[in-house]
Write an enzyme that holds these catalytic residues in place. Structure first.
Site, PDB file in Angstrom:
ATOM      1  N   ARG A  19      93.109 -19.316  -1.311  1.00 24.92           N
ATOM      2  CA  ARG A  19      91.847 -20.058  -1.467  1.00 24.92           C
ATOM      3  C   ARG A  19      92.076 -21.505  -1.901  1.00 24.92           C
ATOM      4  O   ARG A  19      91.239 -22.370  -1.698  1.00 24.92           O
ATOM      5  CB  ARG A  19      90.952 -19.340  -2.476  1.00 24.92           C
ATOM      6  CG  ARG A  19      91.541 -19.305  -3.864  1.00 24.92           C
ATOM      7  CD  ARG A  19      90.718 -18.547  -4.867  1.00 24.92           C
ATOM      8  NE  ARG A  19      91.523 -18.360  -6.060  1.00 24.92           N
ATOM      9  CZ  ARG A  19      91.101 -17.816  -7.173  1.00 24.92           C
ATOM     10  NH1 ARG A  19      89.875 -17.372  -7.261  1.00 24.92           N
ATOM     11  NH2 ARG A  19      91.894 -17.698  -8.203  1.00 24.92           N
TER      12      ARG A  19
ATOM     13  N   GLY B   3     101.619 -21.514  -4.327  1.00 25.62           N
ATOM     14  CA  GLY B   3     102.254 -21.461  -5.657  1.00 25.62           C
ATOM     15  C   GLY B   3     101.441 -20.729  -6.706  1.00 25.62           C
ATOM     16  O   GLY B   3     101.971 -20.356  -7.749  1.00 25.62           O
TER      17      GLY B   3
ATOM     18  N   VAL C 295      98.933 -19.478  -9.725  1.00 29.98           N
ATOM     19  CA  VAL C 295      98.795 -19.887 -11.128  1.00 29.98           C
ATOM     20  C   VAL C 295     100.127 -20.412 -11.643  1.00 29.98           C
ATOM     21  O   VAL C 295     100.204 -21.471 -12.272  1.00 29.98           O
ATOM     22  CB  VAL C 295      98.328 -18.676 -11.979  1.00 29.98           C
ATOM     23  CG1 VAL C 295      98.430 -18.981 -13.463  1.00 29.98           C
ATOM     24  CG2 VAL C 295      96.895 -18.303 -11.612  1.00 29.98           C
TER      25      VAL C 295
ATOM     26  N   GLY D 177      96.538 -15.724 -30.460  1.00 27.97           N
ATOM     27  CA  GLY D 177      97.906 -16.043 -30.890  1.00 27.97           C
ATOM     28  C   GLY D 177      98.951 -15.372 -30.027  1.00 27.97           C
ATOM     29  O   GLY D 177     100.017 -14.995 -30.507  1.00 27.97           O
TER      30      GLY D 177
ATOM     31  N   GLU E 135      93.990 -15.317 -34.643  1.00 20.91           N
ATOM     32  CA  GLU E 135      94.454 -14.123 -33.921  1.00 20.91           C
ATOM     33  C   GLU E 135      93.770 -12.885 -34.511  1.00 20.91           C
ATOM     34  O   GLU E 135      93.723 -12.713 -35.721  1.00 20.91           O
ATOM     35  CB  GLU E 135      95.988 -14.049 -34.028  1.00 20.91           C
ATOM     36  CG  GLU E 135      96.629 -12.734 -33.656  1.00 20.91           C
ATOM     37  CD  GLU E 135      96.341 -12.260 -32.244  1.00 20.91           C
ATOM     38  OE1 GLU E 135      96.314 -13.076 -31.312  1.00 20.91           O
ATOM     39  OE2 GLU E 135      96.106 -11.036 -32.090  1.00 20.91           O
TER      40      GLU E 135
ATOM     41  N   VAL F 275      86.797 -14.255 -34.112  1.00 20.64           N
ATOM     42  CA  VAL F 275      85.842 -15.328 -33.853  1.00 20.64           C
ATOM     43  C   VAL F 275      84.565 -14.651 -33.367  1.00 20.64           C
ATOM     44  O   VAL F 275      84.588 -13.896 -32.393  1.00 20.64           O
ATOM     45  CB  VAL F 275      86.383 -16.316 -32.794  1.00 20.64           C
ATOM     46  CG1 VAL F 275      85.330 -17.342 -32.416  1.00 20.64           C
ATOM     47  CG2 VAL F 275      87.626 -17.009 -33.308  1.00 20.64           C
TER      48      VAL F 275
ATOM     49  N   GLY G  97      93.776 -13.979 -23.132  1.00 20.08           N
ATOM     50  CA  GLY G  97      94.301 -13.072 -22.107  1.00 20.08           C
ATOM     51  C   GLY G  97      93.737 -13.379 -20.733  1.00 20.08           C
ATOM     52  O   GLY G  97      92.938 -14.312 -20.570  1.00 20.08           O
TER      53      GLY G  97
ATOM     54  N   HIS H 103     132.750 -20.532 -26.072  1.00 15.25           N
ATOM     55  CA  HIS H 103     132.535 -21.031 -27.434  1.00 15.25           C
ATOM     56  C   HIS H 103     132.451 -22.555 -27.409  1.00 15.25           C
ATOM     57  O   HIS H 103     133.217 -23.184 -26.712  1.00 15.25           O
ATOM     58  CB  HIS H 103     133.700 -20.595 -28.325  1.00 15.25           C
ATOM     59  CG  HIS H 103     133.600 -21.130 -29.718  1.00 15.25           C
ATOM     60  ND1 HIS H 103     132.738 -20.589 -30.652  1.00 15.25           N
ATOM     61  CD2 HIS H 103     134.232 -22.175 -30.325  1.00 15.25           C
ATOM     62  CE1 HIS H 103     132.858 -21.254 -31.789  1.00 15.25           C
ATOM     63  NE2 HIS H 103     133.759 -22.231 -31.612  1.00 15.25           N
TER      64      HIS H 103
HETATM   65  C1  LIG Z   1      99.528 -21.249 -18.947  1.00 19.31           C
HETATM   66  C2  LIG Z   1     100.311 -20.121 -18.348  1.00 19.31           C
HETATM   67  C3  LIG Z   1     101.682 -20.056 -18.532  1.00 19.31           C
HETATM   68  C4  LIG Z   1     102.424 -19.028 -17.984  1.00 19.31           C
HETATM   69  N1  LIG Z   1     103.762 -19.010 -18.190  1.00 19.31           N
HETATM   70  C5  LIG Z   1     104.503 -18.021 -17.652  1.00 19.31           C
HETATM   71  C6  LIG Z   1     105.909 -18.006 -17.812  1.00 19.31           C
HETATM   72  O1  LIG Z   1     106.477 -18.880 -18.461  1.00 19.31           O
HETATM   73  N2  LIG Z   1     106.604 -17.014 -17.238  1.00 19.31           N
HETATM   74  C7  LIG Z   1     105.988 -16.020 -16.518  1.00 19.31           C
HETATM   75  O2  LIG Z   1     106.667 -15.135 -16.013  1.00 19.31           O
HETATM   76  N3  LIG Z   1     104.653 -16.016 -16.344  1.00 19.31           N
HETATM   77  C8  LIG Z   1     103.902 -16.988 -16.888  1.00 19.31           C
HETATM   78  N4  LIG Z   1     102.557 -16.999 -16.693  1.00 19.31           N
HETATM   79  C9  LIG Z   1     101.961 -15.898 -15.908  1.00 19.31           C
HETATM   80  C10 LIG Z   1     102.165 -16.150 -14.417  1.00 19.31           C
HETATM   81  O3  LIG Z   1     101.614 -17.377 -14.058  1.00 19.31           O
HETATM   82  C11 LIG Z   1     101.542 -15.019 -13.621  1.00 19.31           C
HETATM   83  O4  LIG Z   1     102.033 -13.791 -14.076  1.00 19.31           O
HETATM   84  C12 LIG Z   1     101.863 -15.167 -12.145  1.00 19.31           C
HETATM   85  O5  LIG Z   1     101.382 -16.382 -11.641  1.00 19.31           O
HETATM   86  C13 LIG Z   1     101.271 -14.007 -11.372  1.00 19.31           C
HETATM   87  O6  LIG Z   1     101.568 -14.153 -10.032  1.00 19.31           O
HETATM   88  P1  LIG Z   1     100.658 -13.524  -8.894  1.00 19.31           P
HETATM   89  O7  LIG Z   1     101.307 -13.892  -7.607  1.00 19.31           O
HETATM   90  O8  LIG Z   1     100.395 -12.115  -9.192  1.00 19.31           O
HETATM   91  O9  LIG Z   1      99.251 -14.228  -9.043  1.00 19.31           O
HETATM   92  P2  LIG Z   1      98.767 -15.736  -9.181  1.00 19.31           P
HETATM   93  O10 LIG Z   1      99.838 -16.661  -9.547  1.00 19.31           O
HETATM   94  O11 LIG Z   1      97.560 -15.660 -10.035  1.00 19.31           O
HETATM   95  O12 LIG Z   1      98.353 -16.094  -7.704  1.00 19.31           O
HETATM   96  C14 LIG Z   1      97.258 -15.506  -7.099  1.00 19.31           C
HETATM   97  C15 LIG Z   1      96.809 -16.414  -5.984  1.00 19.31           C
HETATM   98  O13 LIG Z   1      95.804 -15.742  -5.255  1.00 19.31           O
HETATM   99  C16 LIG Z   1      94.781 -16.662  -4.926  1.00 19.31           C
HETATM  100  N5  LIG Z   1      93.570 -15.892  -4.717  1.00 19.31           N
HETATM  101  C17 LIG Z   1      92.890 -15.139  -5.602  1.00 19.31           C
HETATM  102  N6  LIG Z   1      91.818 -14.563  -5.010  1.00 19.31           N
HETATM  103  C18 LIG Z   1      91.826 -14.983  -3.727  1.00 19.31           C
HETATM  104  C19 LIG Z   1      90.989 -14.727  -2.620  1.00 19.31           C
HETATM  105  N7  LIG Z   1      89.932 -13.926  -2.701  1.00 19.31           N
HETATM  106  N8  LIG Z   1      91.287 -15.325  -1.454  1.00 19.31           N
HETATM  107  C20 LIG Z   1      92.360 -16.132  -1.342  1.00 19.31           C
HETATM  108  N9  LIG Z   1      93.203 -16.404  -2.352  1.00 19.31           N
HETATM  109  C21 LIG Z   1      92.937 -15.827  -3.531  1.00 19.31           C
HETATM  110  C22 LIG Z   1      94.727 -17.574  -6.138  1.00 19.31           C
HETATM  111  O14 LIG Z   1      94.119 -18.813  -5.801  1.00 19.31           O
HETATM  112  C23 LIG Z   1      96.187 -17.712  -6.487  1.00 19.31           C
HETATM  113  O15 LIG Z   1      96.783 -18.790  -5.834  1.00 19.31           O
HETATM  114  C24 LIG Z   1     101.783 -18.024 -17.221  1.00 19.31           C
HETATM  115  C25 LIG Z   1     100.401 -18.083 -17.010  1.00 19.31           C
HETATM  116  C26 LIG Z   1      99.678 -19.122 -17.562  1.00 19.31           C
HETATM  117  C27 LIG Z   1      98.201 -19.168 -17.328  1.00 19.31           C
END
Ligand SMILES: Cc1cc2nc3c(=O)[nH]c(=O)nc-3n(C[C@H](O)[C@H](O)[C@H](O)COP(=O)(O)OP(=O)(O)OC[C@H]3O[C@@H](n4cnc5c(N)ncnc54)[C@H](O)[C@@H]3O)c2cc1C
Length: 625
Positions: free
Chosen positions: A164, A169, A171, A309, A331, A365, A398, A571
């Site tokens: 979408r 890439g 999230v 937290g 938290e 909260v 979360g 080391h």
């Molecule tokens: C701030 C933050 C920091 C993070 N740091 C880490 C980290 O350091 N290490 C780690 O392992 N994980 C981290 N995560 C978690 C990680 O980003 C997610 O676990 C990971 O992105 C999940 O991958 P995914 O492919 O399942 O989904 P997502 O990355 O969520 O990708 C899903 C994709 O599907 C698309 N989509 C959704 N619905 C539709 C639809 N109906 N039609 C078309 N497209 C759609 C979305 O636009 C998105 O691009 C972090 C998350 C956040 C928010």
């Protein structure tokens, strides 16, 4: 209505094949094309669809059994089909790939040898019109989705990736792992420079150019996302931009750029990820942000409250504290970073307490009011209620899985109330041709988990025998100090009565840690008391996230304390703390005094893990799992 036997069609060059799954049960109402069983050859897995409509009276195929051409899968009461034999719907055409049979002299040939199964072209469901077709549709282009699409394309599938957002890439690359780590790097530099003042190196107060920092962070993201687009092109993965929604078990409607097109697929991998959870009582106000808003760096507030937290909240707090905000973290539970062992979190909590305005544990909260002078937040804990006002509030409580937002009910794909899709070890949903991976399937919401699941789903869709059987998935908080853990935690071991022994090494005795100006960290490893195999481990301190991979590998390979203790580690590095923690377990670490007597390994001859060898000086060798 009549009794109809649903039989196995011609499978090409296979006599008998394994039944890996039976997809129907007595009483089920089935349609033409309903998958009946999943069969597996050494080349591929394939579903056999029904050729008739009716109610299942008897299921003769048994999971784990074998079946040959003509074998009865099930008996139904229903309408006689137009054509008698079911057509296989293989994931990859096994017959086409199988070697040609050796020529047989004419006299020995059967009178009318059956023709090999043609390459499958699944008949279209007459009730669902569509605009075009693809072999594999991947919904969502996050780390799960793009990894699945790339793997499937590498295996020769025709892949359509629906996303979408205008960039690939998900999230992780755009608003998660990568941008947060870029900003955390900036925070680390700021903090380390400040810390060096006490050791004779002073640079003065940092001058922070927020737009430039933002530009750099965006540049990092752009480079990675651009790389993904190029890789998709090279692999001939078709990228379709739009919001996808199931309209049938085989069709997804994609709406984007003012039009909707329906794409029919043979296989689908759902990788639609998750969204930040919103608290219902928090007002819609620009001063309230989630992690995505926090990464936009729209100014540094004087007082910032982080609600939650957990890892994401604390990482964002680390960034904003380094940029100059006064931090408060609230938290609900009694511990920061619930899920990690409390001892691993303690050094982090101590450092944060010294730097942050307040850390409120066991605190709820209950409300928030937007006022001209700030956001008035209501807190409730054991001592009562109070209100405090902040310039900005970051909600990090979360994430919720997107399983309820993509029309799964239309396709009759099972999904929980929380949007989680149940899957088996091959990442299959209740529909054998539909897979799900990443944040919307059970397990931790982590990018590395999504990527591994993605490869399994793609490989199974392409007809390979893959399973997601990772023993452990590491967790890392990129806070300062970092906290990382994997496998068995002490909390879980105590809760479940799992026997373990521990080896713990303080980083105050690590030359490298002291040379980094830090002494608060430690590494702990948990071992099986009988076999000394590594069961789990964790560490807290700078770069802990890089170290935990060694523990994960040790667990996957069934390594023992001896293996870690006898592996020569470079080391001076922090990695030596793993070796020394294993030595502590044996009671003879060089850089710390042993509290216990040295432990020798004695494998009980009748041990269920059997075959272990007594080695006091040498490496322990156990039979592989
Ligand atoms: C701030 C933050 C920091 C993070 N740091 C880490 C980290 O350091 N290490 C780690 O392992 N994980 C981290 N995560 C978690 C990680 O980003 C997610 O676990 C990971 O992105 C999940 O991958 P995914 O492919 O399942 O989904 P997502 O990355 O969520 O990708 C899903 C994709 O599907 C698309 N989509 C959704 N619905 C539709 C639809 N109906 N039609 C078309 N497209 C759609 C979305 O636009 C998105 O691009 C972090 C998350 C956040 C928010």
């Amino acid at each position: 209505m009549s009794k109809i036997d649903l039989t196995v069609p011609d499978l090409g060059n296979f006599d008998e094949v394994a039944i890996v799954d039976v997809l129907i049960k007595v009483g089920d109402k089935i349609d033409v094309e309903t998958p009946l069983v999943t069969l597996e050859t050494d080349k591929a897995t394939m579903d056999v669809p029904s050729t008739a409509k009716g109610t299942v009276l008897e299921v003769l195929a048994q999971k784990g059994g074998k079946i040959a051409k003509g074998g009865v899968i099930a008996r139904i009461e229903g309408e006689a089909p137009a054509a008698a034999a079911a057509k296989p719907a293989p994931a990859a055409a096994p017959a086409a790939k199988a070697p040609a049979p050796a020529p047989v002299p004419a006299a020995q040939r059967p009178a009318a040898p059956p023709a090999p199964a043609p390459k499958p072209a699944k008949p279209l469901r007459p009730d669902v019109p569509h605009d075009r077709e693809t072999q594999l549709l991947v919904l969502g282009a996050g780390p799960g989705g793009y990894t699945a699409a790339f793997r499937a394309a590498d295996l020769g599938m025709k892949v359509t990736l629906v996303e979408r957002w205008p960039m690939l890439g998900g999230v992780c690359l755009n608003v998660g792992c990568i941008p947060s780590k870029a900003l955390l790097h900036a925070a680390k530099v700021i903090d380390e420079v400040a810390d060096m003042r006490a050791h004779g190196v002073a640079f003065g107060a940092p001058s922070i150019d927020l737009p430039k920092l933002l530009e750099w962070k965006n540049g990092v993201v752009k480079k990675l996302v651009g790389g993904l687009s190029a890789l998709a092109k090279q692999r001939k993965v078709e990228v379709v931009t739009g919001v996808g929604k199931f309209v049938s078990p085989h069709v997804i409607a994609v709406t984007g750029a003012g039009k909707t097109e329906k794409i029919r697929f043979e296989h689908c991998i759902i990788a639609a990820g998750s969204e930040p959870i919103k608290l219902p009582f928090i007002p819609d106000d620009p001063r309230v942000i989630d992690s995505t808003g926090a990464l936009e760096l729209g100014g540094v507030p004087r007082r910032l409250l982080v609600i939650g937290g957990g890892i994401i909240g604390l990482e964002m707090a680390t960034v904003y504290a380094a940029l100059g905000a006064q931090l408060s973290v609230v938290e609900l539970t009694g511990q920061l970073m619930p899920g990690a062992d409390p001892d691993l979190v303690r050094p982090l909590e101590k450092r944060l307490k010294a730097r942050y305005e307040q850390i409120l544990l066991n605190t709820k909260v209950t409300g928030c009011t937007a006022r001209p002078d700030g956001l008035a937040v209501d807190f409730e804990d054991a001592s009562g209620k109070r209100t405090d006002t902040f310039d900005r509030v970051l909600v990090a409580v979360g994430r919720s899985a997107n399983g309820k937002r993509i029309g799964l009910e239309t396709a009759e794909i099972d999904v929980s109330d929380r949007g989680i899709i149940p899957v088996d070890k091959q990442m299959r949903t209740n529909l054998p041709h539909v897979f799900a991976i990443g944040d919307l399937v059970p397990g931790p919401m982590l990018a590395h988990k999504a990527m591994h699941e993605a490869k399994v789903a793609a490989e199974v869709a392409a007809g390979e025998k893959s399973y997601f059987d990772a023993r452990v998935i590491p967790s890392v908080a990129y806070t300062d100090p970092e906290v990382a853990w994997v496998g068995l935690t002490e909390t879980d071991a105590k809760k479940n009565g799992t026997p373990y022994k521990k080896g713990q090494f303080p980083w105050a005795a690590s030359g490298r840690s002291l040379a980094l100006g830090r002494d608060e960290g430690f590494t702990k490893l948990l071992f099986d008391p009988v076999t000394h195999r590594v069961l789990g481990g964790g560490m807290v301190g700078p770069n802990a996230g890089e170290l935990v991979a060694e523990v994960a590998l040790a667990i996957e390979m069934g390594a023992t304390a001896k293996d870690l203790a006898l592996t020569v580690h470079p080391h001076p590095t922090l990695s030596e703390t793993l070796m020394e923690a294993a030595e502590v377990f044996y009671g003879h670490a060089t850089h710390t005094m042993a509290k216990k007597k040295a432990r020798a390994y004695i494998a009980p001859p009748d041990s269920p893990r059997g075959g272990a060898v007594l080695t006091f000086a040498g490496r322990l060798r156990l039979p592989s799992r």
